[in-house]
Design an enzyme around this catalytic site. Sequence first.
Site, PDB file in Angstrom:
ATOM      1  N   ASP A  13       0.810  -1.227   0.000  1.00  0.00           N
ATOM      2  CA  ASP A  13       0.000   0.000   0.000  1.00  0.00           C
ATOM      3  C   ASP A  13       0.840   1.273   0.000  1.00  0.00           C
ATOM      4  OD1 ASP A  13      -2.218  -1.697   0.135  1.00  0.00           O
ATOM      5  OD2 ASP A  13      -2.099  -1.762   2.317  1.00  0.00           O
ATOM      6  N   LYS A  16       1.695   2.076  -5.185  1.00  0.00           N
ATOM      7  CA  LYS A  16       2.210   1.501  -6.440  1.00  0.00           C
ATOM      8  C   LYS A  16       1.275   1.779  -7.621  1.00  0.00           C
ATOM      9  CE  LYS A  16       2.248  -2.514  -4.365  1.00  0.00           C
ATOM     10  NZ  LYS A  16       2.024  -2.116  -2.959  1.00  0.00           N
ATOM     11  N   LYS A  18      -0.836   4.220  -8.142  1.00  0.00           N
ATOM     12  CA  LYS A  18      -0.720   5.604  -8.621  1.00  0.00           C
ATOM     13  C   LYS A  18       0.551   5.778  -9.449  1.00  0.00           C
ATOM     14  CE  LYS A  18       0.476  10.241  -7.820  1.00  0.00           C
ATOM     15  NZ  LYS A  18       0.575  11.483  -7.101  1.00  0.00           N
ATOM     16  N   GLY A  40      -4.623  -4.398  -3.736  1.00  0.00           N
ATOM     17  CA  GLY A  40      -5.614  -3.349  -3.997  1.00  0.00           C
ATOM     18  C   GLY A  40      -4.830  -2.121  -4.406  1.00  0.00           C
ATOM     19  N   HIS A  41      -4.826  -1.822  -5.693  1.00  0.00           N
ATOM     20  CA  HIS A  41      -4.043  -0.706  -6.218  1.00  0.00           C
ATOM     21  C   HIS A  41      -4.993   0.403  -6.657  1.00  0.00           C
ATOM     22  CE1 HIS A  41      -0.457  -3.590  -7.196  1.00  0.00           C
ATOM     23  NE2 HIS A  41      -0.793  -3.570  -5.927  1.00  0.00           N
ATOM     24  N   THR A 129      -5.851 -11.782   3.683  1.00  0.00           N
ATOM     25  CA  THR A 129      -6.984 -11.112   3.043  1.00  0.00           C
ATOM     26  C   THR A 129      -8.133 -12.102   2.784  1.00  0.00           C
ATOM     27  OG1 THR A 129      -6.034 -11.537   0.871  1.00  0.00           O
ATOM     28  CG2 THR A 129      -5.494  -9.416   1.896  1.00  0.00           C
ATOM     29  N   ARG A 143       2.019 -29.252  -6.846  1.00  0.00           N
ATOM     30  CA  ARG A 143       1.749 -29.745  -8.208  1.00  0.00           C
ATOM     31  C   ARG A 143       0.348 -30.332  -8.363  1.00  0.00           C
ATOM     32  NH1 ARG A 143       7.382 -32.617  -7.777  1.00  0.00           N
ATOM     33  NH2 ARG A 143       6.479 -32.690  -5.698  1.00  0.00           N
ATOM     34  N   GLN A 223       1.880  -6.103  -3.228  1.00  0.00           N
ATOM     35  CA  GLN A 223       2.328  -6.199  -1.832  1.00  0.00           C
ATOM     36  C   GLN A 223       3.627  -5.384  -1.664  1.00  0.00           C
ATOM     37  OE1 GLN A 223       1.350  -9.564  -3.355  1.00  0.00           O
ATOM     38  NE2 GLN A 223      -0.592  -8.656  -2.835  1.00  0.00           N
ATOM     39  N   ARG A 302      -9.890  -3.067   6.024  1.00  0.00           N
ATOM     40  CA  ARG A 302      -9.388  -3.095   7.407  1.00  0.00           C
ATOM     41  C   ARG A 302      -8.551  -1.845   7.693  1.00  0.00           C
ATOM     42  NH1 ARG A 302      -6.105  -8.625   7.560  1.00  0.00           N
ATOM     43  NH2 ARG A 302      -5.700  -7.954   5.437  1.00  0.00           N
ATOM     44  N   ARG A 304      -5.447   0.190   8.545  1.00  0.00           N
ATOM     45  CA  ARG A 304      -4.026  -0.145   8.479  1.00  0.00           C
ATOM     46  C   ARG A 304      -3.335   0.366   9.737  1.00  0.00           C
ATOM     47  NH1 ARG A 304      -3.677   2.370   2.464  1.00  0.00           N
ATOM     48  NH2 ARG A 304      -4.597   0.644   1.310  1.00  0.00           N
ATOM     49  N   SER A 412       5.417  12.186  -4.285  1.00  0.00           N
ATOM     50  CA  SER A 412       3.975  12.272  -4.479  1.00  0.00           C
ATOM     51  C   SER A 412       3.356  13.007  -3.281  1.00  0.00           C
ATOM     52  CB  SER A 412       3.410  10.849  -4.599  1.00  0.00           C
ATOM     53  OG  SER A 412       2.013  10.882  -4.614  1.00  0.00           O
TER      54      SER A 412
HETATM   55  P1  GDP Z   1      -0.838   0.275  -3.549  1.00  0.00           P
HETATM   56  O1  GDP Z   1      -1.427  -0.990  -3.057  1.00  0.00           O
HETATM   57  O2  GDP Z   1       0.642   0.362  -3.314  1.00  0.00           O
HETATM   58  O3  GDP Z   1      -1.194   0.601  -4.973  1.00  0.00           O
HETATM   59  O4  GDP Z   1      -1.475   1.433  -2.643  1.00  0.00           O
HETATM   60  P2  GDP Z   1      -3.032   1.575  -2.239  1.00  0.00           P
HETATM   61  O5  GDP Z   1      -3.784   2.036  -3.420  1.00  0.00           O
HETATM   62  O6  GDP Z   1      -3.504   0.362  -1.534  1.00  0.00           O
HETATM   63  O7  GDP Z   1      -2.931   2.684  -1.123  1.00  0.00           O
HETATM   64  C1  GDP Z   1      -2.410   3.951  -1.382  1.00  0.00           C
HETATM   65  C2  GDP Z   1      -3.506   4.991  -1.112  1.00  0.00           C
HETATM   66  O8  GDP Z   1      -2.924   6.270  -1.022  1.00  0.00           O
HETATM   67  C3  GDP Z   1      -4.513   5.093  -2.233  1.00  0.00           C
HETATM   68  O9  GDP Z   1      -5.761   5.440  -1.692  1.00  0.00           O
HETATM   69  C4  GDP Z   1      -3.975   6.217  -3.108  1.00  0.00           C
HETATM   70  O10 GDP Z   1      -4.996   6.887  -3.850  1.00  0.00           O
HETATM   71  C5  GDP Z   1      -3.401   7.117  -2.062  1.00  0.00           C
HETATM   72  N1  GDP Z   1      -2.203   7.875  -2.470  1.00  0.00           N
HETATM   73  C6  GDP Z   1      -1.226   7.561  -3.338  1.00  0.00           C
HETATM   74  N2  GDP Z   1      -0.254   8.502  -3.323  1.00  0.00           N
HETATM   75  C7  GDP Z   1      -0.641   9.436  -2.431  1.00  0.00           C
HETATM   76  C8  GDP Z   1      -0.056  10.632  -1.933  1.00  0.00           C
HETATM   77  O11 GDP Z   1       1.039  11.038  -2.305  1.00  0.00           O
HETATM   78  N3  GDP Z   1      -0.764  11.322  -0.971  1.00  0.00           N
HETATM   79  C9  GDP Z   1      -1.963  10.900  -0.516  1.00  0.00           C
HETATM   80  N4  GDP Z   1      -2.564  11.632   0.415  1.00  0.00           N
HETATM   81  N5  GDP Z   1      -2.545   9.778  -0.959  1.00  0.00           N
HETATM   82  C10 GDP Z   1      -1.881   9.048  -1.888  1.00  0.00           C
HETATM   83  P1  IMO Z   2      -0.972  -4.255  -2.194  1.00  0.00           P
HETATM   84  O1  IMO Z   2      -0.540  -4.802  -3.527  1.00  0.00           O
HETATM   85  C1  IMO Z   2      -0.942  -4.740   2.136  1.00  0.00           C
HETATM   86  C2  IMO Z   2      -0.997  -8.844   3.657  1.00  0.00           C
HETATM   87  C3  IMO Z   2      -2.221  -9.302   4.421  1.00  0.00           C
HETATM   88  C4  IMO Z   2      -1.583 -10.288   5.368  1.00  0.00           C
HETATM   89  C5  IMO Z   2      -0.492 -10.932   4.531  1.00  0.00           C
HETATM   90  C6  IMO Z   2      -0.881 -12.282   3.936  1.00  0.00           C
HETATM   91  O2  IMO Z   2      -2.272  -3.528  -2.231  1.00  0.00           O
HETATM   92  O3  IMO Z   2       0.140  -3.498  -1.554  1.00  0.00           O
HETATM   93  P2  IMO Z   2      -2.495 -12.955   1.938  1.00  0.00           P
HETATM   94  O4  IMO Z   2      -3.950 -12.679   1.734  1.00  0.00           O
HETATM   95  O5  IMO Z   2      -1.605 -12.394   0.882  1.00  0.00           O
HETATM   96  O6  IMO Z   2      -2.197 -14.396   2.212  1.00  0.00           O
HETATM   97  O7  IMO Z   2      -2.153 -12.184   3.326  1.00  0.00           O
HETATM   98  O8  IMO Z   2      -0.201 -10.012   3.495  1.00  0.00           O
HETATM   99  N1  IMO Z   2      -1.257  -8.307   2.303  1.00  0.00           N
HETATM  100  C7  IMO Z   2      -1.182  -7.009   1.990  1.00  0.00           C
HETATM  101  N2  IMO Z   2      -0.961  -5.926   2.766  1.00  0.00           N
HETATM  102  N3  IMO Z   2      -1.100  -4.594   0.797  1.00  0.00           N
HETATM  103  C8  IMO Z   2      -1.293  -5.668   0.008  1.00  0.00           C
HETATM  104  O9  IMO Z   2      -1.303  -5.579  -1.339  1.00  0.00           O
HETATM  105  C9  IMO Z   2      -1.390  -6.941   0.603  1.00  0.00           C
HETATM  106  N4  IMO Z   2      -1.612  -8.185   0.128  1.00  0.00           N
HETATM  107  C10 IMO Z   2      -1.514  -9.001   1.181  1.00  0.00           C
HETATM  108  O10 IMO Z   2      -2.852  -8.240   5.086  1.00  0.00           O
HETATM  109  O11 IMO Z   2      -0.950  -9.587   6.427  1.00  0.00           O
HETATM  110 MG    MG Z   3      -2.928  -1.664  -1.766  1.00  0.00          MG
END
Ligand code: GDP
Ligand code: IMO
Ligand code: MG
Length: 426
Positions: A13, A16, A18, A40-41, A129, A143, A223, A302, A304, A412
């Site tokens: 999170d 990535k 963005k 979740g991107h 998740t 396998r 991740q 959930r 964070r 950012s």
């Molecule tokens: P990812 O899983 O790495 O793609 O990240 P997520 O999308 O799960 O979480 C990042 C959150 O921060 C998202 O809601 C983005 O829209 C937001 N975000 C990304 N860059 C920035 C930033 O520079 N500032 C703020 N305030 N939010 C950001």
């Molecule tokens: P993005 O790509 C944050 C965490 C789960 C749990 C552990 C194992 O959005 O950054 P899993 O369901 O993969 O077996 O869970 O990994 N986890 C993440 N935490 N961002 C994610 O993806 C995650 N994908 C899995 O919360 O601790």
């Molecule tokens: Mg994410």
Amino acid sequence: MPVDILVGTQWGDEGKGKLIDVLTREIDMVVRFQGGNNAGHTVEIGDKKYVLHLVPSGVFRPNVSCVIGNGLVVDPVALQQEMQALAERGLDISVVELSDKAHLIFEYHKLADALKEEDLEVGRKIGTTKRGIGLAYADKAARTGIRAIQLTDPDELEVLFREQAEKYNELFADANSQLMDVEAEWRKVKAAAAFLAPHVKDTVLTVNRAIRAGKRILCEGAQGALLDIDHGTYPFVTSSNTTAGGACTGAGIAPKHIGRVWGVMKAYTTRVGEGPFPTELTDHSGEALRGVGREFGATTGRPRRCGWFDAVASRYSCMINGVDKLAMTKLDVLDGLSELKICTSYEINGQITADMPNDAKTLNVVNPIYESMPGWQCSTATARSYHELPGAARRYLERLAELVGAEIAIVSVGPKRDQTLTVQAI
Ligand code: GDP
Ligand code: IMO
Ligand code: MG
């Protein structure tokens, strides 16, 4: 043209999605190489917000091909839903290719994931998740997995699916747990197979042809490095190689084709799920970061866990990924703070170390050693160049870069495309 890789450097999170969207301005193909719909991107474009779980974040740029690589575990029903929802919002999903070698996740994997978590005692739960990720990778390693190629042969898929479903149902019966409704699930899988079959391709060929044709390719990690199955805080990890090396095996790209590695790094730290987190703030300041940063899981919703920047963990992460360029995100979330703390080393049983311990038990009891820096206490969200940032913000970022041993290329300051400051040529 070398292939670039973008990875998360913390516990996920980092932003990535963005960054992939921003960087695909100059890219022809985006390739996801591991994980599944545990990811979740989030991408915000104008007043529209999209959360992608399996489809690569290049899908918003016309003419960018999107590849779901062989290293993923793919829930066909979830992928169908995601693609249909994107199509309903006017996006072109014909650009999406699904590797014939990707492994499939079915309902029984999800049920088994949940059951496994329930069975673990407190302190040993992973906080997954519940998307069936670990169980699908376990079947792959054992396998006994079913691959996406089978989506193109529904008769054979049905035989394999029923065989596995019965096996899992026996396990559920033994555990006095609810059985999976095989008929209902098969109907969903059959529909998803019909929808996805035209997208199933030999993506290793697609990617390597694109390399030969000189196309610009970016691999999208999911991740974060600290959730890597080998290098993360085992067992509190996900079940794939989230680090840059995973791009080679997870997409079928030879190491000699790899160019730069982008590390996406949040200006503080978050973690969702269980596991050690040395700089976690369990008081009101952690809650404040969560509120301002809107730190709620993009997949599960959930809250964070939030904490100070951990330079020990991030330096380790830059080392194992070979990060060339840093994209520092969410700087704006720190705007209101008068003081910022950075963890520069850990104290373990009276010894100071700047190295990351390898076992979760040790990491759970380390005492983080902090240095403090003054905050800037004004908004950075409207800055449009690095030099518009307050001096204290620049000094904070430059200190982080120095500590982790990599160079900042992008900062950012908000979720939107134009809230992206280029620090050096990209
Ligand atoms: P990812 O899983 O790495 O793609 O990240 P997520 O999308 O799960 O979480 C990042 C959150 O921060 C998202 O809601 C983005 O829209 C937001 N975000 C990304 N860059 C920035 C930033 O520079 N500032 C703020 N305030 N939010 C950001
Ligand atoms: P993005 O790509 C944050 C965490 C789960 C749990 C552990 C194992 O959005 O950054 P899993 O369901 O993969 O077996 O869970 O990994 N986890 C993440 N935490 N961002 C994610 O993806 C995650 N994908 C899995 O919360 O601790
Ligand atoms: Mg994410």
